[in-house]
Motif scaffolding. Structure first.
Motif, mmCIF file in Angstrom:
data_model
loop_
_atom_site.group_PDB
_atom_site.id
_atom_site.type_symbol
_atom_site.label_atom_id
_atom_site.label_comp_id
_atom_site.label_asym_id
_atom_site.label_seq_id
_atom_site.Cartn_x
_atom_site.Cartn_y
_atom_site.Cartn_z
ATOM 1 N N TYR A 18 0.939 -1.335 -0.061
ATOM 2 C CA TYR A 18 0.082 -0.028 0.070
ATOM 3 C C TYR A 18 0.705 1.149 0.057
ATOM 4 O O TYR A 18 1.844 1.514 0.707
ATOM 5 N N LEU A 19 0.519 2.089 -0.668
ATOM 6 C CA LEU A 19 1.422 3.456 -0.954
ATOM 7 C C LEU A 19 1.461 3.981 0.361
ATOM 8 O O LEU A 19 2.479 4.834 0.704
ATOM 9 N N PHE A 58 -2.875 0.653 -9.399
ATOM 10 C CA PHE A 58 -3.073 -0.713 -8.839
ATOM 11 C C PHE A 58 -2.426 -1.722 -9.632
ATOM 12 O O PHE A 58 -2.133 -1.575 -10.830
ATOM 13 N N VAL A 59 -2.142 -2.641 -9.078
ATOM 14 C CA VAL A 59 -1.876 -3.960 -9.263
ATOM 15 C C VAL A 59 -2.860 -4.943 -9.057
ATOM 16 O O VAL A 59 -2.866 -5.226 -7.657
ATOM 17 N N PHE A 107 0.990 2.809 -6.328
ATOM 18 C CA PHE A 107 2.094 3.746 -6.930
ATOM 19 C C PHE A 107 1.305 5.081 -7.291
ATOM 20 O O PHE A 107 0.030 5.084 -7.617
ATOM 21 N N ALA A 108 2.099 5.983 -7.483
ATOM 22 C CA ALA A 108 1.665 7.329 -8.053
ATOM 23 C C ALA A 108 2.562 7.352 -9.132
ATOM 24 O O ALA A 108 3.648 6.610 -9.622
ATOM 25 N N GLY A 109 2.275 8.298 -10.207
ATOM 26 C CA GLY A 109 2.891 8.263 -11.510
ATOM 27 C C GLY A 109 3.178 9.831 -11.733
ATOM 28 O O GLY A 109 2.542 10.634 -11.567
ATOM 29 N N LEU A 134 -1.701 -1.979 -13.733
ATOM 30 C CA LEU A 134 -0.594 -2.545 -14.349
ATOM 31 C C LEU A 134 -0.885 -4.186 -14.250
ATOM 32 O O LEU A 134 -1.705 -4.563 -13.272
ATOM 33 N N LYS A 135 -0.427 -5.024 -15.267
ATOM 34 C CA LYS A 135 -0.908 -6.350 -15.410
ATOM 35 C C LYS A 135 -0.144 -6.773 -14.403
ATOM 36 O O LYS A 135 -0.354 -8.020 -13.983
#
Length: 733
Positions: free
Chosen positions: A336-337, A630-631, A645-647, A725-726
């Motif tokens: 978790y971020l 997310f994953v 994650f953030a981007g 994300l895969k």
């Protein structure tokens, strides 16, 4: 003994004798003699010595025994076969071996704190004494936190303890502010010699002390500051060093519950353990501890992990309510971020793993994480299949209207169009608040037939239709066409879903635009909530063309436990599809994007990723504001989507939690078909393309979704509004 009394800023009075006793847990006279020459470095008051009934003693070393928690009891097995297995009763608090004491209560005590509070407490041991905590001392301070003592008070008490042992800590009451700052940099940041703080750094923090900041609070502030450099090319190692010390301290005091038997060992050996930690490894420190695997509290902690809740892998697929909830806690603690900000809540208070997951989410920062049934989500992202009528609805005042219809769906066969109003279902009026029966009829989860009275746009009267829900396959590219406007060719495409099956129609549409040599592109993302990030990447490359080849599309930033993933997930613009075929390229200098409040996640990544390289002109409404992703992680047939994650784009920009605001703010227009040049948002884009300015037009906020319906309306499901994300390794498209 450590006593608390009100005396201005100095709230704490210390007794060195009592501190010496405390470090041994109130041990024997021999222990006291051994400790007499050792400065009092254990910041804990006297803890009442355990009675004989509380302690089980063993002649061998801790490493030669396994300790297994079974409910409220422990089973201790001699792995060398010298003694029979021993069961420790619930009253037992301590196991004593020839080299260590094991605190059996530390796991439960640690789990009662939030991860953030526990880590902050451990950090203070590192900052003031450059050592890892012993379990007994840490247990005491956890109790103080539970009793209401603040972190600021605890930090001040640690500082006052440090003053008692200047020879070992380096702290003294007469030291200058500058020297105090240098010691913090040494202990907290590992910065000495060539990496020692410069004059500007010292002056900054020293000025804070001159302005009245307590020294304990100063240390806490520097700890927070240090972790802000996790991804910094120059100082990222400092954060890694601090986190590695935190992890080894957690392993020693919480996972293994260890304290040495004498005060001298409890000080010198824990300092040596901390000193053995580097920014890249904790293996030397683990070797010094000499205890591996078989930690206490095995139901909460998996061997070899650094988190107190265990590894998700070790807890996966234990499909009982308690097993699943244990996995949820471990999963969040790992990926978790905002794992440091989770506030612990009792798992027993929640009837399902999903409700427990929701209770742990940090609501002040996260309005997006969710869970759902694995099967329906997998079907959707892989094939676009879903049971429905094939329409997307919106509430507009007292009316329920159609936003768009999937081609070939039951709604399409019934000739429902954009703007059609649903007047009634099964002879019940839809003008007011909807009942559960009406919701179920509007958004069925299985094949069933219902009758609807509908009124088409501009029609004088309504008509009756019957629709049977079925498995509808989403057409992610709903429309692509070439418009001739004032002698220019303008490509227009309605794109609704970043799913696996979107790749081929996107390539087909963009090749069509490429062959026609369009002068401009209008990309309609008003109803696109996102999906797979690699699809957004491919589409962005096709729009921008050669100017972005070998440039960064998006840099993903995971939590500080996964700096390896952050380093691996620099996503460059893809120039080929998933079958390694070259993508068509429009090489446009600008793109018009039609946006709405439902333009989200992966769709926003298109906007953000292209901004450093070309003009991105937004027409419509402010986007949803979701720079996170997310994953999908499955456990026991439930799909968990915790923000991981953030981007940020190539310019380091990514903070758009309030959404992207359009250049031309234009209302959605349900009275014209998508692609009709009179439709308000498309018309505004075409006007801007010709004149360079926004048309004068009134704006009305987007109507809300049907009240209470996001769970039922498939177009409003949370998994339709994500950046996905895969796998955690983005390179594996």
């Amino acid at each position: 003994m450590l006593r608390f009394k009100s005396s201005g800023k100095n709230l704490f009075a210390l007794s060195a004798v009592s501190l010496i006793l405390a470090a041994c847990g109130g041990g024997s006279n021999q222990d006291a003699k051994q400790a007499a020459a050792v400065p009092p470095l254990s910041p804990a008051p006297v803890i009442q010595a355990a009675t004989a009934a509380d302690i089980l003693s063993f002649t061998g070393k801790r490493q030669n025994y396994t300790i297994t928690r079974q409910g409220s009891t422990y089973v201790i097995v001699d792995t060398l076969g010298g003694t029979a297995p021993v069961t420790a009763p619930v009253t037992t608090t301590t196991l004593q071996f020839s080299d260590f004491r094991v605190n059996l209560r530390i796991g439960d005590k640690a789990a009662a704190l939030s991860v953030t509070s526990l880590n902050n407490l451990i950090d203070l041991y590192v900052a003031f004494f450059n050592r890892v905590p012993d379990a007994d001392g840490l247990a005491y301070w956890i109790d103080q936190v539970q009793a209401g003592m603040t972190e600021a008070q605890i930090a001040e008490s640690f500082y006052l303890v440090a003053l008692q042992s200047p020879a070992l800590t380096g702290y003294s009451s007469g030291m200058s502010n500058d020297d105090f700052i240098r010691i913090i940099y040494k202990n907290v940041l590992g910065r000495t010699g060539t990496t020692a703080p410069n004059a500007a750094e010292i002056d900054y923090w020293s000025s804070q002390l001159k302005n009245g900041t307590p020294k304990g609070s100063m240390v806490r502030a520097i700890l927070v500051s240090a972790r802000e450099y996790a991804n910094d090319a120059t100082w990222g190692w400092v954060t890694s060093l601090l986190n590695n010390k935190l992890d080894i301290a957690n392993y020693f005091a919480v996972q293994q519950g260890l304290s040495y038997l004498t005060l001298e060992d409890n000080i010198t050996k824990t300092m040596a353990i901390a000193a053995a930690v580097t920014s890249t490894s904790t293996s030397a420190a683990r070797d010094l501890i000499g205890v591996s695997g078989n930690p206490i509290n095995s139901s909460l902690i998996a061997p070899g992990t650094t988190g107190i809740y265990g590894s998700p892998d070790s807890l996966a697929n234990i499909c009982t309510p308690n097993g699943e909830k244990s996995w949820v806690r471990a999963h969040l603690d790992d990926v978790y971020l905002w794992y440091r900000d989770i506030v612990n809540v009792p798992a027993a208070n929640y009837s399902t793993p999903a409700s427990y997951f929701d209770a742990l989410i940090v609501k002040s920062k996260d309005r997006f994480s969710f869970t759902d049934a694995q099967g329906s989500i997998d079907d959707y992202f892989q094939s676009g299949e879903d049971v429905s009528y094939g329409y997307s609805l919106v509430r507009e005042g007292s009316k329920i209207r159609v936003r768009y219809v999937q081609p070939g769906s039951p709604a399409d066969i019934a000739q429902l169009k954009r703007g059609t109003t649903l007047v009634s279902v099964d002879s019940t009026d839809l003008g007011g608040s909807l009942s559960n029966a009406q919701y179920d009829a509007l958004f069925p989860s299985k094949t069933e037939t219902h009758s609807f009275r509908v009124q088409d746009t501009n029609a004088a009267s309504s008509r009756l239709v019957s629709m049977t829900s079925t498995t509808v396959t989403t057409a992610p590219v709903l429309l692509d066409q070439i418009l001739n406007v004032n002698g220019k060719k303008i490509g227009y495409m309605v794109f609704t879903d970043h799913i696996r099956t979107a790749e081929a129609p996107l390539v087909t549409a963009m090749r069509k635009f490429q062959n026609a040599r369009v002068d401009d592109l209008v990309l309609d993302l008003r109803y696109n909530g996102g999906g797979y990030l690699y699809i957004a990447n491919e589409l962005s490359t096709m729009i921008a063309g050669s100017k972005v080849v070998n440039k960064v599309f998006e840099q993903l930033q995971f939590n500080d436990k996964h700096t390896d993933l952050t380093a691996d997930n620099v996503s460059y613009f893809y120039d080929t599809d998933t079958n390694n075929r070259l993508l068509p390229q429009l090489n446009l200098p600008r793109v018009f994007i039609l946006t709405g409040s439902g333009t989200c996640s992966a769709s926003e990544s298109i906007i953000n990723g292209l901004k450093p390289f070309m003009q991105v002109i937004l027409i419509g409404d402010t986007t949803c504001g979701k720079p996170y992703g997310f994953v999908q992680t499955n456990n026991c047939k439930t799909a968990y989507f915790a923000i991981q994650f953030a981007g940020v784009n190539a310019a380091g920009q990514g903070d758009f939690t309030n959404g992207f605001s359009p250049l031309c703010k234009v209302s959605d227009d349900l009275n014209h078909d998508l692609g009709n040049q009179s439709e308000s948002r498309l018309s505004a884009a075409l006007t801007y393309a010709s004149t360079g300015s926004c048309p004068a037009a009134g704006f009305s906020p987007a109507p809300p979704p049907l009240e209470g319906s996001p769970i039922r309306d498939k177009s409003m499901q949370p998994w339709r509004n994500i950046k996905l994300l895969k796998s955690a390794n983005m390179q594996a498209r």
